[in-house]
Design a protein around this motif. Sequence first.
Motif, PDB file in Angstrom:
ATOM      1  N   GLU A 125      40.016  35.990  33.545  1.00  0.00           N
ATOM      2  CA  GLU A 125      40.659  36.148  34.851  1.00  0.00           C
ATOM      3  C   GLU A 125      42.175  35.990  34.753  1.00  0.00           C
ATOM      4  OE1 GLU A 125      39.833  33.014  37.871  1.00  0.00           O
ATOM      5  OE2 GLU A 125      39.051  31.843  36.186  1.00  0.00           O
ATOM      6  N   VAL A 126      42.655  35.109  33.881  1.00  0.00           N
ATOM      7  CA  VAL A 126      44.097  34.967  33.680  1.00  0.00           C
ATOM      8  C   VAL A 126      44.646  36.235  33.042  1.00  0.00           C
ATOM      9  CG1 VAL A 126      45.890  33.709  32.418  1.00  0.00           C
ATOM     10  CG2 VAL A 126      44.048  32.452  33.557  1.00  0.00           C
ATOM     11  N   ARG A 127      43.992  36.702  32.006  1.00  0.00           N
ATOM     12  CA  ARG A 127      44.431  37.920  31.310  1.00  0.00           C
ATOM     13  C   ARG A 127      44.445  39.117  32.265  1.00  0.00           C
ATOM     14  NH1 ARG A 127      44.628  39.007  25.773  1.00  0.00           N
ATOM     15  NH2 ARG A 127      43.561  37.040  25.331  1.00  0.00           N
ATOM     16  N   GLU A 128      43.422  39.255  33.088  1.00  0.00           N
ATOM     17  CA  GLU A 128      43.336  40.372  34.036  1.00  0.00           C
ATOM     18  C   GLU A 128      44.450  40.309  35.082  1.00  0.00           C
ATOM     19  OE1 GLU A 128      42.185  43.756  36.119  1.00  0.00           O
ATOM     20  OE2 GLU A 128      41.610  43.099  34.113  1.00  0.00           O
ATOM     21  N   ALA A 129      44.695  39.138  35.648  1.00  0.00           N
ATOM     22  CA  ALA A 129      45.740  39.000  36.672  1.00  0.00           C
ATOM     23  C   ALA A 129      47.112  39.333  36.098  1.00  0.00           C
ATOM     24  CB  ALA A 129      45.736  37.584  37.238  1.00  0.00           C
ATOM     25  N   LEU A 130      47.381  38.890  34.885  1.00  0.00           N
ATOM     26  CA  LEU A 130      48.690  39.136  34.282  1.00  0.00           C
ATOM     27  C   LEU A 130      48.823  40.587  33.818  1.00  0.00           C
ATOM     28  CD1 LEU A 130      49.049  35.667  32.681  1.00  0.00           C
ATOM     29  CD2 LEU A 130      50.525  36.654  34.429  1.00  0.00           C
TER      30      LEU A 130
ATOM     31  N   VAL B 255      46.833  32.701  37.929  1.00  0.00           N
ATOM     32  CA  VAL B 255      46.361  33.892  38.639  1.00  0.00           C
ATOM     33  C   VAL B 255      47.169  34.091  39.920  1.00  0.00           C
ATOM     34  CG1 VAL B 255      44.383  34.866  39.890  1.00  0.00           C
ATOM     35  CG2 VAL B 255      44.047  33.831  37.625  1.00  0.00           C
ATOM     36  N   THR B 256      47.367  33.025  40.665  1.00  0.00           N
ATOM     37  CA  THR B 256      48.108  33.110  41.921  1.00  0.00           C
ATOM     38  C   THR B 256      49.564  33.518  41.705  1.00  0.00           C
ATOM     39  OG1 THR B 256      46.676  31.477  42.952  1.00  0.00           O
ATOM     40  CG2 THR B 256      48.836  31.802  43.967  1.00  0.00           C
ATOM     41  N   LEU B 257      50.171  33.024  40.630  1.00  0.00           N
ATOM     42  CA  LEU B 257      51.591  33.259  40.389  1.00  0.00           C
ATOM     43  C   LEU B 257      51.890  34.480  39.519  1.00  0.00           C
ATOM     44  CD1 LEU B 257      52.927  29.621  39.855  1.00  0.00           C
ATOM     45  CD2 LEU B 257      52.947  31.007  41.934  1.00  0.00           C
ATOM     46  N   ALA B 258      50.896  35.267  39.166  1.00  0.00           N
ATOM     47  CA  ALA B 258      51.100  36.387  38.235  1.00  0.00           C
ATOM     48  C   ALA B 258      52.256  37.297  38.650  1.00  0.00           C
ATOM     49  CB  ALA B 258      49.810  37.194  38.087  1.00  0.00           C
ATOM     50  N   ASP B 259      52.274  37.737  39.892  1.00  0.00           N
ATOM     51  CA  ASP B 259      53.353  38.626  40.344  1.00  0.00           C
ATOM     52  C   ASP B 259      54.689  37.893  40.407  1.00  0.00           C
ATOM     53  OD1 ASP B 259      51.785  40.948  40.601  1.00  0.00           O
ATOM     54  OD2 ASP B 259      51.116  40.340  42.599  1.00  0.00           O
ATOM     55  N   GLU B 260      54.663  36.619  40.751  1.00  0.00           N
ATOM     56  CA  GLU B 260      55.909  35.851  40.820  1.00  0.00           C
ATOM     57  C   GLU B 260      56.465  35.561  39.422  1.00  0.00           C
ATOM     58  OE1 GLU B 260      55.854  33.567  44.940  1.00  0.00           O
ATOM     59  OE2 GLU B 260      54.051  33.225  43.745  1.00  0.00           O
ATOM     60  N   TYR B 261      55.598  35.367  38.453  1.00  0.00           N
ATOM     61  CA  TYR B 261      56.071  35.279  37.062  1.00  0.00           C
ATOM     62  C   TYR B 261      56.833  36.554  36.714  1.00  0.00           C
ATOM     63  CZ  TYR B 261      52.747  31.437  35.833  1.00  0.00           C
ATOM     64  OH  TYR B 261      52.047  30.266  35.722  1.00  0.00           O
ATOM     65  N   GLN B 262      56.226  37.686  37.035  1.00  0.00           N
ATOM     66  CA  GLN B 262      56.827  38.982  36.702  1.00  0.00           C
ATOM     67  C   GLN B 262      58.202  39.131  37.342  1.00  0.00           C
ATOM     68  OE1 GLN B 262      56.997  41.807  39.082  1.00  0.00           O
ATOM     69  NE2 GLN B 262      57.966  43.060  37.530  1.00  0.00           N
ATOM     70  N   ARG B 263      58.313  38.792  38.613  1.00  0.00           N
ATOM     71  CA  ARG B 263      59.595  38.927  39.311  1.00  0.00           C
ATOM     72  C   ARG B 263      60.617  37.886  38.849  1.00  0.00           C
ATOM     73  NH1 ARG B 263      56.048  39.517  43.583  1.00  0.00           N
ATOM     74  NH2 ARG B 263      56.606  37.491  44.460  1.00  0.00           N
ATOM     75  N   SER B 264      60.169  36.787  38.268  1.00  0.00           N
ATOM     76  CA  SER B 264      61.078  35.717  37.854  1.00  0.00           C
ATOM     77  C   SER B 264      61.679  35.931  36.474  1.00  0.00           C
ATOM     78  CB  SER B 264      60.343  34.376  37.877  1.00  0.00           C
ATOM     79  OG  SER B 264      59.944  34.063  39.187  1.00  0.00           O
TER      80      SER B 264
END
Length: 152
Positions: free
Chosen positions: A122-127, A90-99
């Motif tokens: 919650e994981v599905r929603e964040a991603l 959840v915390t890294l969702a945006d950083e996964y996207q940028r990576s």
Amino acid sequence: CGSGILSVAMAKLGATVWAIDNDALAVKATQATIQQNNVEQQVTVMQASLGQGSSMGHWMGGEIADEVDTLPAESRFDLIAANILSRVHVTLADEYQRSLRASNAQPGFLITAGYTTDHEAEVREALTQAGFDALATERMHEWVAIAFQIYG
């Protein structure tokens, strides 16, 4: 990178792998597993964390004993496979996207695992909020893995 077994599997399938963990024992275990399986040429191992992952402390809770390098979230990976707790996903969702190296023609892929069904939503929603589309979900008893894709 945990024990390194997923890194070995990906390397044996032809991937070039960058295996990271913020736990020094996991890094040592992965290095040993890679050597035992003769995939040193395909796998780079380092004690590090993606983006703000290091600021979350050790995955089991508490502080990280060693200084941990931070990999900036910049387009460099075709696939990220992360078998970690839901709060980290959840915390890294945006950083996964940028990576992920994704374009309109070629998606980037993310495989999340390491969490139970009570954290799946919650994981599905964040991603999803970070722009990912779920491709497939696998469940084994209470454990969940979800494969996502994202286009640039």
